[in-house]
Design a protein around this motif. Structure first.
Motif, short mmCIF file in Angstrom:
data_model
loop_
_atom_site.label_atom_id
_atom_site.label_comp_id
_atom_site.label_asym_id
_atom_site.label_seq_id
_atom_site.Cartn_x
_atom_site.Cartn_y
_atom_site.Cartn_z
N ALA A 124 0.83 -1.20 0.00
CA ALA A 124 0.00 0.00 0.00
C ALA A 124 0.87 1.25 0.00
O ALA A 124 0.56 2.24 -0.69
N VAL A 125 1.96 1.23 0.76
CA VAL A 125 2.87 2.38 0.80
C VAL A 125 3.53 2.59 -0.56
O VAL A 125 3.60 3.71 -1.07
N LEU A 126 4.03 1.51 -1.15
CA LEU A 126 4.69 1.63 -2.46
C LEU A 126 3.73 2.19 -3.51
O LEU A 126 4.07 3.09 -4.28
N ASN A 127 2.53 1.65 -3.53
CA ASN A 127 1.55 2.11 -4.53
C ASN A 127 1.11 3.54 -4.29
O ASN A 127 0.96 4.33 -5.23
N ALA A 128 0.88 3.89 -3.03
CA ALA A 128 0.44 5.25 -2.71
C ALA A 128 1.51 6.28 -3.06
O ALA A 128 1.21 7.39 -3.50
N THR A 129 2.77 5.91 -2.89
CA THR A 129 3.86 6.86 -3.11
C THR A 129 3.97 7.28 -4.55
O THR A 129 4.05 8.48 -4.87
N ASP A 130 3.97 6.31 -5.48
CA ASP A 130 4.11 6.75 -6.86
C ASP A 130 2.84 7.42 -7.38
O ASP A 130 2.89 8.31 -8.22
N ASP A 131 1.67 7.04 -6.84
CA ASP A 131 0.44 7.74 -7.21
C ASP A 131 0.48 9.21 -6.76
O ASP A 131 0.14 10.12 -7.52
N LEU A 132 0.92 9.41 -5.51
CA LEU A 132 0.97 10.77 -4.98
C LEU A 132 2.02 11.62 -5.69
O LEU A 132 1.82 12.83 -5.88
N LEU A 133 3.14 11.00 -6.08
CA LEU A 133 4.16 11.76 -6.80
C LEU A 133 3.59 12.37 -8.07
O LEU A 133 3.85 13.53 -8.39
N VAL A 134 2.79 11.60 -8.80
CA VAL A 134 2.18 12.10 -10.02
C VAL A 134 1.22 13.24 -9.71
O VAL A 134 1.12 14.23 -10.44
N GLU A 135 0.51 13.12 -8.59
CA GLU A 135 -0.52 14.10 -8.25
C GLU A 135 0.05 15.39 -7.68
O GLU A 135 -0.40 16.49 -8.05
#
Length: 262
Positions: free
Chosen positions: A87-98
Motif C-alpha cells: 500500500a505504501v509503495l503504490n500510494a507513493t508513486d500515485d501521490l508523486l504524479v498528483e
C-alpha cells in the motif's frame, strides 16, 4: 495505466535484472542486508499498473515476491505487514504524479496508504528511499529489452522506444525524473541512484547495444557502443527534463534514423 507495449506485445520481465541486482547498492532505510538482497532483483522497470498490483498482492509474480523483503507472509501478521508495504509503495508513486516531489510527504503517504507513519519508518528512512524501491521494482518490466539476448538493430530500436515511453509517460518514469532532479542537490540520493540503479542499467544497455550492432563478431567495440548509446539517450533526457516536451514515437524514430546504420 497499461504497461509499455512495443509492436503490439507486452514486454517480458527483464532477464538481466538478476545480474544487475548483484551490484552493491547503498542501504535504503533500516532494512537488513538480507532484506535488500530479497528486493534486489527489481533492478530495471515500468509502472506498477492495476494488473501488476494485483499480481504483487497475490504473490503470483517474481515482482510480488521481490517486494516482500524480510516480511514472512505465511502468517496473518506477515500478510498484514506485506499488504501495508504494498500500500505504501503504490500510494507513493500515485501521490508523486498528483502532487510532485516537493508536495510528497511521509504524512501524505501514510494517509493515502492507510498506515501509520511509524509503519513506514520501520522500512524506509525517507520518501527518497520509497521512490527508489518503486523505481527498481517497476523498471524490471518497463525497461526490459525486447529479446533476452538482443542481436539485431531492430532490438535496439524497440528498446529506445520503450525507454522513451518509460521516461516520458509512465508514472515510474516520473519517479526517475524526480530522483534525478533531487540527486543534483542531495549527495545521498545521487549515490543511491547511481550505485543502486543507473550504473548497472548503463552497463547492461551498453553490452546489449554492442551486441545489436555486431559486437559478438568484434565489429563493434564497447567504447563505440557507449558513445552511440549516449547519443541516443541524451536527447530523451534533455527533452523530458529540460524542455518538458513529450517523447513521441516520431521524435524517437527521427533520432534512431539519424544515428543507426541504414
Amino acid at each position: 495505466m497499461a504497461a509499455t507495449v512495443v509492436n503490439g506485445q507486452q514486454p517480458p520481465p527483464d532477464k538481466d535484472h538478476t545480474a544487475i541486482a548483484a551490484q552493491p547498492r547503498p542501504a535504503t532505510g533500516s532494512r537488513s542486508g538480507a532484506s535488500r538482497a530479497a528486493t534486489g532483483d527489481r533492478a530495471v522497470g515500468g509502472r506498477a499498473t492495476g494488473a501488476a498490483r494485483a499480481a504483487r498482492a497475490s504473490g503470483s509474480t517474481t515482482k510480488g515476491d521481490a517486494v516482500k523483503g524480510e516480511v514472512a507472509t505465511t502468517g496473518g501478521s506477515g500478510r498484514r505487514s506485506e499488504a501495508a508495504r504494498l500500500a505504501v509503495l503504490n500510494a507513493t508513486d500515485d501521490l508523486l504524479v498528483e502532487v510532485g516531489f516537493e508536495g510528497l510527504t511521509i504524512e501524505g503517504i501514510a494517509a493515502a496508504a492507510g498506515v501509520a507513519k511509524q509503519t513506514i519508518y520501520r522500512w524506509w528512512k525517507s520518501k527518497v528511499d520509497i521512490l527508489f524501491d518503486n523505481l527498481v521494482l517497476d523498471a524490471a518490466t518497463g525497461l526490459a529489452w525486447p529479446a533476452e539476448t538482443p542481436a539485431d538493430p531492430a532490438d535496439l530500436r524497440a528498446y529506445l522506444h520503450r525507454f522513451a515511453a518509460f521516461l516520458g509517460a509512465a508514472p515510474a518514469g516520473k519517479v526517475l525524473q524526480a530522483l534525478l532532479g533531487h540527486a543534483q542537490l542531495d549527495a545521498r540520493t545521487a549515490e543511491l541512484l547511481h550505485e543502486g540503479f543507473l550504473d548497472a542499467l548503463r552497463a547492461r544497455d551498453v553490452a546489449h547495444t554492442r551486441a545489436c550492432l555486431g559486437g559478438a563478431t568484434g565489429e563493434y567495440g564497447a567504447d563505440e557502443a557507449a558513445v552511440l548509446l549516449d547519443a541516443l539517450l541524451a536527447p530523451l533526457y534533455h527533452r523530458a527534463l529540460v524542455l518538458r516536451r513529450p517523447l513521441d514515437p516520431a521524435f524517437v524514430d527521427a533520432l534512431l534514423d539519424q544515428h543507426l546504420p541504414g
